[in-house]
Design an enzyme around this catalytic site. Structure first.
Site, short mmCIF file in Angstrom:
data_model
loop_
_atom_site.label_atom_id
_atom_site.label_comp_id
_atom_site.label_asym_id
_atom_site.label_seq_id
_atom_site.Cartn_x
_atom_site.Cartn_y
_atom_site.Cartn_z
N GLY B 473 0.94 -10.80 10.68
CA GLY B 473 1.52 -11.33 11.79
C GLY B 473 2.89 -11.60 11.55
O GLY B 473 3.36 -11.19 10.48
N SER B 547 3.29 -6.89 7.18
CA SER B 547 2.74 -5.73 7.43
C SER B 547 2.96 -5.34 8.78
O SER B 547 2.09 -5.26 9.31
CB SER B 547 1.58 -5.57 6.88
OG SER B 547 0.72 -6.51 7.21
#
Lengths: 310, 634
Positions: B473, B547
């Protein structure tokens, strides 16, 4: 005592251009079979389709080709084409799917009243419907790069968006014999295994391999009328004669086959394959000249392809 | 325009079609590429070849004449270049945007010409066209001599393994057919060619426009005693013939099992020849057997050679599937999973070292990671330059690792077993072409150590199923907070856990990495590998990393056993994360003090199918943690 076998290296085998084209086409078909989920072969009953079908039978021998034949019918093909279609489906042991656009059928779309709309609805829309209906994700087509300028730049694996459009600027590079057959969701791929064949290659291969083709390719006396500079064949009772038109028997043949009211014949006496090839080689017009579809505008084929025409 | 003889004898066609067809049945096939820009007269030369071989029909000629008057550059004369400019968009802009294929034939051969344009997309297009060519025609404008682009074309043709080079010094008519000027250009080129390892080339003075030394030797250049272009194209030795002399290689494209009694292996023979009874090795397994039959639609063959598509049956029931290679048992190719390769980048999106791409080589498709390039090659000067990535049309040398061993040969020995493409796993686009140099020695020496206390044993002792809970996130979304709470709950329940946190990892394991796309990919790759080791040790691993890219999250997922990877999307709207701005980073990014910040000037690709999505606007961190534990460990 044992005798050592000595293997004498043979002088190189010289493969002809047709043998190499054949091998590459077979390679392409096997790649599609390995990578696609639901392939289909578009079968238009013409000489290119005949060669493509023959190559498919070679590619998957000893089994029949493991996909169906799809004929996108306009109901206006020559009667001899329907006969040949049914015969070849039976002979190859493949399933034959025939799709006729129900919308075009209901509206009575025909080549006499509707001009370009006829091709658009029966062929372009009909093809999209059939591919969507059966969920085919790869469709073999018999197009060749030498037919027309925009074809010269089309890939062998040619992707179509979910609404079947072709975008010439996002084509994937094709290197060596490596084909990237991976699709995004909704995309499908048209595969042209005859891309590198020319009209002469097709004819020579038909002769060499004794491939059956529709007899209309050979000259015979047939009922015709001359209209807008084209010789049209009166193939059945649906042909609408103009008030002063009287069908005349002429010795004609066809270089390409499509809907009979839209396909121009040539006057000819070439009744055998060598004679047809001879005439083809000595002729001074290209084979697409007999098709009304290409004359609209310089880039008409390119435009039609972007819209989803095969 | 002087009359030019056609390459075929119309008289023979008219008089004895059967004799003509017999002659044509035995034609061979040569594929070649023409290299040069519009200014060198490349399109004119191709148009001339088609015209002289009567591949142009009257109706096409009529269109051409009309086009020439409208768009032509030859003052009303026929502009052959218009003949080969295919797409309407190109004709309007006067450029060719892609590779086009043209066809013509003479009495001896059929030719397929790859026609590639000369503008900035050149590298990608020329490499594509050259990959299937036996011969390259390098065009030079006689008035200009050897230019930067001549060097570039020659380098690319040589790189792609084309051994037959023709140096066509064009527009000789414009320099009065001057022999000395021609000789000087050839000498100049010879010096350059030798410097990049080109062993030989065939020079010839021509004029595409006037037809000199194209179909017949020119009367304007009696001082030239070499072949004309067509003569040379008709007689140059074919690669497919020399390939027959090499050891047998056939990549297996498909296995045919039409009935229980037949099992055939189909493919196109890449090299050598094969006969029933020959000993072959199945690679990579290494099993040996004999060829029983060569099966074709036209009956069994006693011999098949490179260039033919055949189906082989084998004497023994050996395991062999698509992607395997059947090879001469006495001289099999190698197998490896680490290589050095030349990479030609073909996508607008630059290469990301460490990202996992699909690699297709012959019928093998594997996952591959490319390391940062050792260097990039300047295609104009051939100089080696440092590079961290490769962009569109860049050529570089890099190491690559595959997830499974590949059967391969160096590209210089085999185009089929040494040439590969890279495919982006998300967009499915072909993003690069590659040429394998050699296997890295490490690959054959570092074997997987078979461990006796394996992952199942580790997990059994801890009485739990290993998991990787991957929190992803935006920055400030609440990943670390929620992951912490989840770990506390699991720990309290007696589970063996470990939390890998983005900020902490960047102080140690990944402190050498920045925040460029390439570094982000490498960061996630390292974390993924560490998480895998910990899962192997039987732990429940929690990770909290932004990520941002789907491709990397998918890469990590593929490292784990099925079902082990749990993607948890901590879904906080950008506005909300920015409002919280716990670390003050958004404010910094907005002020331009922080670059490549996810959500601001670097993208975040949300998961498409996360196992769990946490909507932080609808629940507290505590509620989110409870929900996750309940979903996974209830």
């Amino acid at each position: 005592m044992s005798v050592q076998a000595v293997r004498v290296e043979p002088s190189p085998v010289s493969l002809s251009h047709l043998q190499r084209l054949e091998a590459d086409s077979i390679h392409i078909m096997q790649e599609v079979m390995a990578e696609a989920e639901r392939p289909v072969m578009l079968y238009s009953v013409g000489k290119d389709s005949a060669v493509m079908l023959h190559l498919a039978r070679k590619a998957f021998h000893p089994a029949p080709p493991p996909f169906p034949l799809l004929h996108v019918d306009t109901t206006w093909k020559f009667q001899e084409m329907y006969r040949m279609r049914d015969r070849m489906a039976a002979e190859s042991g493949m399933e034959l799917l025939v799709h006729r656009n129900p919308d075009a059928m209901a509206r009575g779309i025909n080549p006499f009243d509707h001009g370009a709309l006829h091709t658009d609805l029966w062929k372009t829309e009909g093809l999209k419907q059939a591919l969507d209906l059966h969920g085919f994700d790869a469709a073999f087509g018999g197009a060749r790069r030498d037919e027309e300028k925009s074809r010269a730049k089309e890939r062998i694996f040619s992707f179509r968006s979910a609404n079947h459009r072709w975008d010439p600027k996002t084509q994937r590079p094709e290197l060596w014999r490596l084909y990237n057959a991976r699709k995004n969701k909704g995309e499908s791929v048209r595969v042209f295994p005859l891309s590198n064949w020319t009209e002469l290659d097709i004819w020579q291969y038909i002769q060499l391999e004794s491939i059956p083709i529709v007899p209309l390719y050979f000259a015979a006396p047939r009922l015709t009328v001359e209209r807008d500079g084209m010789l049209l064949m009166v193939d059945d009772e649906r042909f609408r004669l103009l008030p002063d038109e009287v069908p005349v028997e002429r010795s004609i043949r066809f270089r390409t086959l499509g809907c009979y009211p839209l396909t121009g014949a040539v006057e000819s006496t070439a009744a055998t394959l060598p004679e047809v090839i001879q005439e083809m080689l000595l002729t001074t017009t290209s084979e697409r000249q007999g098709r009304a579809i290409d004359k609209d505008a310089t880039a008409s084929m390119e435009k039609k392809k972007q819209e989803g025409y095969f | 325009m002087p009359a030019s003889p056609s390459y075929r004898t119309d008289a023979l066609i008219a008089d004895d079609i059967d004799a003509y067809l017999e002659l044509h049945r035995r034609k061979s096939l040569l594929r070649f590429i023409t290299c040069g820009s519009v200014d060198d007269g490349k399109s004119t030369l191709i148009g001339r070849l088609l015209y002289d071989s009567k591949m142009i029909f009257d109706d096409q000629l009529a269109v051409l004449e009309a086009d020439s008057r409208r768009n032509g550059t030859q003052g009303g004369g026929i502009d052959f270049a218009l003949l080969v400019d295919g797409l309407a968009a190109e004709r309007e802009q006067g450029i060719t945007i892609d590779v086009a294929y043209r066809f013509f034939a003479t009495e001896k051969r059929k030719f397929i010409v790859a026609d590639t344009p000369g503008h900035e997309q050149y590298t990608r297009n020329m490499v594509t066209g050259a990959s299937t060519a036996d011969l390259a025609v390098i065009l030079i404008d006689a008035r200009k001599g050897v230019l930067t682009q001549t060097r570039r074309h020659s380098y690319l043709a040589h790189l792609l393994g084309i051994r037959n080079l023709v140096l066509a010094v064009n527009k000789m008519d414009l320099i009065g057919y001057d022999r000395h000027a021609y000789d000087a250009i050839v000498a100049d080129y010879a010096a350059f060619a030798a410097s990049i390892g080109i062993e030989s080339f065939v020079p010839m003075p021509i004029s595409g426009l006037a037809g000199d030394n194209i179909a017949t030797r020119s009367a304007n250049m009696l001082w030239y005693d070499g072949p004309c272009l067509i003569e040379h194209l008709e007689t140059v030795p074919l690669d497919v013939v020399s390939e027959q002399a090499m050891p047998f290689r056939m990549p297996v494209q498909m296995v045919k099992r039409p009935d229980p009694n037949f099992r055939g292996f189909s493919g196109l023979i890449a090299a050598g020849s094969v006969r029933p009874g020959d000993r072959v090795r199945v690679l990579p397994s290494g099993r040996e057997t004999r060829v029983s039959r060569i099966v074709t639609f036209d009956g069994d063959l006693p011999l098949a050679v490179a260039g033919q598509s055949v189906t082989l049956t084998l004497a023994d029931e050996v395991d062999c599937s698509r992607g395997d290679v059947l090879a001469a048992a006495s001289a099999p190719p190698q197998t490896a999973d680490q290589f050095e390769a030349t990479i030609v980048w073909m996508s607008d999106e630059p290469m990301l070292p460490g990202r996992s791409y699909l690699l297709k080589l012959a019928a093998q498709t594997v996952s591959a990671q490319i390391q940062a390039p050792k260097y990039q090659v300047n295609v104009n000067t051939m100089a080696e330059m440092p590079a961290r990535t490769l962009e569109l049309n860049a050529i570089g040398v890099a190491n690559l690792f595959t997830d499974r061993p590949l059967v391969f040969e160096p590209y210089v020995e085999s185009r089929t077993l040494g040439g590969f493409i890279l495919i982006d796993k998300i967009s499915n686009a072909t993003v690069a072409a590659g040429l394998l140099h050699f296997a890295l020695r490490r690959a054959s020496n570092v074997h997987w150590q078979a461990l006796e206390v394996d992952r199942a044993a580790h997990a059994a002792l801890k009485n739990q199923q290993p998991r990787v809970l991957w929190f992803t996130g935006l920055s400030g979304a609440g990943k670390s907070t929620i992951a912490n709470l989840v770990e506390k709950k699991l720990h309290a329940a007696g589970r063996h856990t470990f939390l890998l946190d983005g900020d902490n990892i960047r102080h140690g394991l990944c402190r050498d990495l920045g925040f460029t796309d390439a570094d982000r990919v490498e960061n996630i790759r390292r974390v993924g590998e560490v998480a895998r080791l910990m899962a192997d040790a039987g732990l429940i691993v929690l990770t909290a990393f932004i990520s941002p890219f789907r491709a990397e999250r998918r890469m990590v997922r593929e490292l784990m056993a099925p079902g082990e990877f749990v993607e948890i999307h901590v879904d906080t709207p950008l506005a909300e994360a920015e409002r919280r701005d716990v670390k003050g980073l958004y404010a910094k990014a907005r002020r331009g003090e922080l670059h490549n910040f996810t959500g601001i000037d670097s993208p975040y690709e949300p998961p498409e199918r996360a196992e769990i999505t946490v909507d932080t606007s609808g629940m507290t961190a505590e509620e989110a943690a409870e929900m996750i534990v309940a979903r996974l460990f209830a």
